[in-house]
Design a protein around this motif. Structure first.
Motif, mmCIF file in Angstrom:
data_model
loop_
_atom_site.group_PDB
_atom_site.id
_atom_site.type_symbol
_atom_site.label_atom_id
_atom_site.label_comp_id
_atom_site.label_asym_id
_atom_site.label_seq_id
_atom_site.Cartn_x
_atom_site.Cartn_y
_atom_site.Cartn_z
ATOM 1 N N UNK A 1 0.847 -1.104 -0.017
ATOM 2 C CA UNK A 1 0.055 -0.109 0.219
ATOM 3 C C UNK A 1 0.932 1.295 -0.028
ATOM 4 N N UNK A 2 0.207 2.292 -0.349
ATOM 5 C CA UNK A 2 1.151 3.603 -0.586
ATOM 6 C C UNK A 2 1.867 4.071 0.711
ATOM 7 N N UNK A 3 1.356 3.931 2.062
ATOM 8 C CA UNK A 3 1.729 4.242 3.061
ATOM 9 C C UNK A 3 2.913 3.124 3.517
ATOM 10 N N UNK A 4 2.599 1.888 3.414
ATOM 11 C CA UNK A 4 3.939 0.933 3.450
ATOM 12 C C UNK A 4 5.044 1.197 2.818
ATOM 13 N N UNK A 5 4.625 1.447 1.376
ATOM 14 C CA UNK A 5 5.784 1.923 0.719
ATOM 15 C C UNK A 5 6.781 2.912 0.796
ATOM 16 N N UNK A 6 5.980 4.183 1.307
ATOM 17 C CA UNK A 6 6.713 5.455 1.750
ATOM 18 C C UNK A 6 7.563 5.060 2.951
ATOM 19 N N UNK A 7 6.999 4.274 4.151
ATOM 20 C CA UNK A 7 7.690 3.705 5.288
ATOM 21 C C UNK A 7 8.805 3.144 4.875
ATOM 22 N N UNK A 8 8.716 2.086 4.194
ATOM 23 C CA UNK A 8 9.843 1.527 3.746
ATOM 24 C C UNK A 8 10.912 2.298 2.960
ATOM 25 N N UNK A 9 10.458 3.126 2.128
ATOM 26 C CA UNK A 9 11.590 3.905 1.334
ATOM 27 C C UNK A 9 12.258 4.712 2.400
ATOM 28 N N UNK A 10 11.567 5.212 3.354
ATOM 29 C CA UNK A 10 11.984 6.210 4.499
ATOM 30 C C UNK A 10 13.017 5.374 5.313
ATOM 31 N N UNK A 11 12.763 4.128 5.768
ATOM 32 C CA UNK A 11 13.712 3.455 6.609
ATOM 33 C C UNK A 11 14.924 2.945 5.769
ATOM 34 N N UNK A 12 14.857 2.632 4.203
ATOM 35 C CA UNK A 12 16.053 2.140 3.573
ATOM 36 C C UNK A 12 16.695 3.687 3.489
ATOM 37 N N UNK A 13 16.318 4.813 3.575
ATOM 38 C CA UNK A 13 17.056 5.874 3.447
ATOM 39 C C UNK A 13 17.707 6.263 4.678
ATOM 40 N N UNK A 14 16.923 5.979 5.758
ATOM 41 C CA UNK A 14 17.729 6.065 7.272
ATOM 42 C C UNK A 14 18.780 5.107 7.350
ATOM 43 N N UNK A 15 18.832 3.780 6.570
ATOM 44 C CA UNK A 15 19.978 2.930 6.612
ATOM 45 C C UNK A 15 21.102 3.390 6.000
ATOM 46 N N UNK A 16 20.958 4.063 4.652
ATOM 47 C CA UNK A 16 22.025 4.566 3.784
ATOM 48 C C UNK A 16 22.617 5.627 4.696
ATOM 49 N N UNK A 17 21.749 6.548 5.089
ATOM 50 C CA UNK A 17 22.262 7.782 6.029
ATOM 51 C C UNK A 17 23.102 7.327 7.323
ATOM 52 N N UNK A 18 22.934 6.185 7.673
ATOM 53 C CA UNK A 18 23.559 5.901 8.977
ATOM 54 C C UNK A 18 24.720 4.877 8.579
ATOM 55 N N UNK A 19 24.889 4.329 7.177
ATOM 56 C CA UNK A 19 25.982 3.934 6.721
ATOM 57 C C UNK A 19 26.991 4.935 6.484
ATOM 58 N N UNK A 20 26.638 6.277 5.979
ATOM 59 C CA UNK A 20 27.427 7.344 5.667
ATOM 60 C C UNK A 20 27.973 7.561 7.164
ATOM 61 N N UNK A 21 27.429 7.607 8.245
ATOM 62 C CA UNK A 21 27.975 8.201 9.301
ATOM 63 C C UNK A 21 28.799 6.929 10.208
ATOM 64 N N UNK A 22 28.209 5.812 9.954
ATOM 65 C CA UNK A 22 28.748 4.672 10.979
ATOM 66 C C UNK A 22 29.487 3.314 10.013
ATOM 67 N N UNK A 23 29.983 3.814 8.711
ATOM 68 C CA UNK A 23 30.423 2.628 7.893
ATOM 69 C C UNK A 23 31.622 2.078 8.287
ATOM 70 N N UNK A 24 32.335 2.441 9.320
ATOM 71 C CA UNK A 24 33.292 1.633 9.594
ATOM 72 C C UNK A 24 33.056 0.630 10.862
ATOM 73 N N UNK A 25 31.947 0.967 11.408
ATOM 74 C CA UNK A 25 31.521 0.058 12.610
ATOM 75 C C UNK A 25 31.478 -1.636 11.820
ATOM 76 N N UNK A 26 31.786 -2.464 12.702
ATOM 77 C CA UNK A 26 31.201 -3.977 12.430
ATOM 78 C C UNK A 26 29.996 -3.945 12.349
ATOM 79 N N UNK A 27 29.684 -4.985 11.645
ATOM 80 C CA UNK A 27 28.030 -5.261 11.512
ATOM 81 C C UNK A 27 27.721 -5.448 12.876
#
Length: 163
Positions: free
Chosen positions: A101-127
């Motif tokens: 559904x549109x809200x689910x899709x937008x939620x997922x896209x947002x959370x995907x973006x947060x993950x990439x944003x956190x990668x920029x900040x925390x990319x040297x961290x171990x998994x």
């Protein structure tokens, strides 16, 4: 998640776009599959099957998936910027062809973006350290009920269902 399970998600209508995406980025195929498998394994380990619903744990999975794709692709290609762009391409592709559904899709896209944003900040961290960090972020995930609500939480994970 087995590769066959992932392949079942790809129907004939979107198979060509999937193939073309990896033809343009062939060196990202293996790291993306590895990241996807690892993401599901970690999500299952920490949350069981709860992450398949639209709750905080789903936000965790989406953010982790993007972090892992960017991390694995950047280590294979040695180009952080291209890895982040590819993580966005493949996860946007997934959302485009997912029956959400549109809200689910937008939620997922947002959370995907947060993950990439956190990668920029925390990319040297171990998994492992990143998973611990992300689990803390999950506790602050914001319950939303509209696409407009997402815009109010640009630095937070979001979800649309309670646990």
């Amino acid at each position: 998640m087995k590769v066959t399970g992932f392949l079942k998600l790809i129907n004939k209508g979107n198979a060509w776009s999937f193939i073309l995406l990896f033809m343009r980025h062939p060196f990202n195929l293996i790291p993306t599959f590895l990241a996807t498998y690892q993401c599901v394994e970690i999500s299952n380990e920490h949350y069981g099957t709860l992450h398949h619903k639209n709750n905080k744990t789903n936000a965790f999975r989406h953010a982790l998936w993007n972090f892992l794709i960017a991390k694995k692709c950047s280590s294979w290609r040695r180009n952080k910027r291209k890895a982040i762009r590819f993580a966005q391409k493949i996860t946007d592709w997934h959302e485009e062809f997912s029956p959400n559904a549109p809200l689910e899709k937008e939620m997922d896209l947002h959370n995907n973006h947060i993950g990439r944003k956190l990668f920029i900040q925390e990319n040297e961290e171990s998994v492992e350290k990143f998973v611990d960090f992300l689990k803390e972020k999950v506790e602050n995930s914001q319950l939303i009920s509209s696409v407009e609500d997402i815009k109010k939480h640009s630095n937070n994970l979001v979800h649309i269902e309670e646990l």
